[in-house]
Design a protein around this motif. Structure first.
Motif, PDB file in Angstrom:
ATOM      1  N   ARG A   1       0.834  -1.195   0.000  1.00  0.00           N
ATOM      2  CA  ARG A   1       0.000   0.000   0.000  1.00  0.00           C
ATOM      3  C   ARG A   1       0.874   1.252   0.000  1.00  0.00           C
ATOM      4  O   ARG A   1       1.906   1.304   0.651  1.00  0.00           O
ATOM      5  CB  ARG A   1      -0.907   0.009   1.225  1.00  0.00           C
TER       6      ARG A   1
ATOM      7  N   HIS B   1       0.110   5.204   0.723  1.00  0.00           N
ATOM      8  CA  HIS B   1      -0.906   6.148   1.177  1.00  0.00           C
ATOM      9  C   HIS B   1      -0.474   7.593   0.942  1.00  0.00           C
ATOM     10  O   HIS B   1       0.706   7.929   1.105  1.00  0.00           O
ATOM     11  CB  HIS B   1      -1.165   5.970   2.678  1.00  0.00           C
TER      12      HIS B   1
ATOM     13  N   VAL C   1      -0.622  10.912   2.775  1.00  0.00           N
ATOM     14  CA  VAL C   1      -0.762  11.205   4.201  1.00  0.00           C
ATOM     15  C   VAL C   1      -1.249  12.640   4.408  1.00  0.00           C
ATOM     16  O   VAL C   1      -0.765  13.574   3.756  1.00  0.00           O
ATOM     17  CB  VAL C   1       0.584  10.996   4.936  1.00  0.00           C
TER      18      VAL C   1
ATOM     19  N   PRO D   1      -3.407   8.257   6.803  1.00  0.00           N
ATOM     20  CA  PRO D   1      -3.734   8.219   5.380  1.00  0.00           C
ATOM     21  C   PRO D   1      -5.024   8.984   5.066  1.00  0.00           C
ATOM     22  O   PRO D   1      -5.995   8.914   5.826  1.00  0.00           O
ATOM     23  CB  PRO D   1      -3.912   6.720   5.108  1.00  0.00           C
TER      24      PRO D   1
ATOM     25  N   SER E   1      -8.461   9.574   3.574  1.00  0.00           N
ATOM     26  CA  SER E   1      -9.514   8.621   3.241  1.00  0.00           C
ATOM     27  C   SER E   1     -10.869   9.299   3.320  1.00  0.00           C
ATOM     28  O   SER E   1     -11.016  10.382   3.905  1.00  0.00           O
ATOM     29  CB  SER E   1      -9.473   7.420   4.199  1.00  0.00           C
TER      30      SER E   1
END
Length: 571
Positions: free
Chosen positions: A422, A424, A426, A437, A439
């Motif tokens: 993964r 991400h 940030v 992360p 989202s």
């Protein structure tokens, strides 16, 4: 599911019960109680493998003694298991297709001794970790397939039929075609034993119910003359301890592939059972010592007519449940097996085969756990598909091939996870100092104009280097930052190929006018970056102690000297 001991049995301290020799008394009781469960099942599993029931008794004798002397588990009971029995049956059918009794026993001795040698070799090579190569979901599917195969294998005996085995689905069809030929008296005996066992196991789990059913079956056979009435019975059992049986060197090459699979399953089951019944205060289960113990148990057993053995959960549960404290319980069980061979062999010969089939079916159905499949599906659909594939692999291709499918699926699953680490983007929790992360669950998290923080996770190496590089380029083209900060705090290791990918990526970013910063390097990763010369190329002003330092520097919009990564490590 593996049964766990009750809370009041979890203490590793000896129970004296206020009596001298209390723990020894408990071990004797545990060993005798376990024998009441182990010996009928051992005989039944021998029939699964297509062997005389005496082989089951031998397997509950020599291997159990050897493991008791060498194993790292205090209570693990080692004898035959359902899985090993069906794997043994598949392998013996390949090398002795005509079922010749003499060659069958020789092949069994060779297979068991070879299994032991492979386990000992694995211990010498420190391969104890290999047991972890089969993932839990794949093992769930494999065992469910094994359970169905065993049940189907025993159903003809329950109906008093004999069918030629041609594969799972053909055997199902053949069984239905022959149902009109069912022996009513055989079916009545087997069905009664089956129902009674199911009821007793439900009311009183891990009870000596199998022993009671065996005793009732022998009594009925003797009183009613079942053998003369056409009911298939066990027949002659030698009234003696096992004699020396020498393996056949010429069979080794043909048995080697199957022995590898059996050795893997023996070790996997042994480790799983040993860990399940280990409690606080007892020595830890040591995988490589378990390899030696199970290896020598099988190697020795092979010379005395035993079939491949491994740690069994049901008999170990009995030992733990009734207060067993040490391997003295297994020695008592082995002594009970010897007494059975010397004294009770003539009586055991009267036992109807349908009763043994009922015992096998009851204890094989437990391998099929729909609840576990449902649980896997609820958590991860991909692993549910692996479990389903392993299950179908056993049914379509056979048990030994099912092991290969199970291992391949586990390795493919591992490779797919490591090949797709993964990465991400940030952000920071608004009004706080929490970095996490970005989202949809946290839409209010703030990002920083002109700064793209990327956090890869796991090990970066040749398998995933290209994919990581492609993903970074994709995110850079999407976000169009002035600075890319690569947060390596979650990268535990970085291989040469992946490091070259980052070096080439920095050059590509530089050509676009984008600056690369590295942040949060652990000591090993920092050493690799420095050894490659990349640290010197970047300069210490672009290697930051952690991501927060990089954010502050970016927000300040100054070229003031940042806090560089500590020599040899990070915060």
């Amino acid at each position: 599911m593996i049964p766990l001991p009750h809370a009041d049995q979890s203490s590793g301290a000896p129970h004296s019960g206020g009596e001298p020799g209390g723990p020894l008394r408990l071990d004797i009781v545990a060993g005798l109680t376990a024998a009441a469960v182990v010996l009928p099942k051992a005989m039944a599993y021998a029939t699964v493998a297509g062997l005389p029931v005496s082989v089951g008794l031998y397997t509950a004798f020599v291997p159990m003694i050897v493991y008791a002397l060498l194993g790292s588990s205090r209570v693990l009971s080692v004898s035959s298991t359902t899985t090993l029995a069906i794997l043994t049956a598949s392998e013996l059918a390949l090398v002795v297709p005509d079922g010749d009794p003499v060659r069958l026993l020789t092949a069994t001795a060779t297979l068991t001794a070879l299994t032991g040698l492979l386990l000992i070799a694995a211990a010498a090579l420190r391969l104890g970790f290999v047991a972890n190569f089969i993932s839990s979901p794949v093992l769930t599917g494999f065992k469910a397939g094994i359970g169905l195969v065993i049940v189907l294998d025993q159903l003809p005996k329950l109906f008093g039929l004999h069918i030629e085995k041609q594969g799972f689905f053909r055997d199902v069809l053949t069984l239905f075609q022959h149902l009109p030929e069912t022996s009513i008296i055989t079916f009545a005996i087997g069905a009664t034993a089956l129902v009674l066992l199911l009821l007793l196991e439900r009311i009183w789990p891990h009870s000596p119910a199998p022993l009671a059913i065996v005793g009732a079956g022998i009594a009925l056979s003797w009183l009613a003359g079942l053998g003369a009435a056409g009911v298939s019975i066990v027949g002659h059992i030698p009234q003696a301890l096992p004699s020396l049986t020498l393996p056949d060197v010429d069979m080794i090459l043909r048995l080697l592939p199957g022995a590898c699979g059996i050795a893997l399953m023996s070790f996997t089951e042994t480790i799983a059972a040993g860990r399940a019944f280990s409690v606080a205060g007892e020595p830890a289960i040591r995988p490589n010592r378990e390899l030696v113990a199970t290896g020598l148990a099988n190697f020795s057993g092979g010379f005395f007519g035993a079939m491949p053995a491994g740690g069994g959960t049901s008999q170990t549960a009995v030992v733990r449940a009734v207060g067993g404290h040490s391997q003295k319980a297994s020695l008592v069980t082995a002594a009970a097996s010897a007494a059975t061979m010397l004294v009770l062999a003539p009586l055991l010969g009267l036992l109807p085969q349908a009763v043994l089939a009922a015992i096998v079916i009851v204890y094989s159905v437990g391998l099929i756990d729909p609840v576990e499949f449902k649980s896997i599906r609820r958590v991860r659909r991909m692993e549910f598909r692996w479990a389903l594939a392993a299950f179908l692999g056993v049914l379509f291709f056979g048990t030994l091939q099912g092991i290969i499918i199970a291992i391949i699926l586990s390795l493919v699953g591992l490779a797919s996870q490591t090949a797709k680490p993964r990465i991400h983007i940030v952000g920071r929790k608004r009004g706080g100092d929490v970095l996490r992360p970005v989202s949809a669950e946290h839409p209010d998290d703030e990002t920083f104009e002109g700064l793209l923080i990327l956090r890869p996770e796991g090990r970066l190496f040749f398998v995933n280097a290209q994919q990581v590089g492609d993903r970074i380029r994709e995110l850079v083209n999407q976000e169009k930052p002035r600075v890319v900060m690569l947060d390596l705090s979650r990268v535990v290791d970085i291989e040469y190929s992946a490091l070259q990918m980052i070096i080439e990526g920095e050059r590509s970013l530089a050509r676009q006018g984008i600056v690369l910063w590295l942040a949060g390097l652990n000591p090993d990763v920092f050493d690799y970056v420095r050894a490659s010369g990349f640290a010197e190329q970047l300069g210490m002003d672009r290697m930051l102690l952690n991501t927060r330092v990089g954010i502050r520097r970016h927000q300040e919009g100054t070229s003031a000297e940042p806090q560089p990564v500590a020599e040899g490590g990070s915060a």
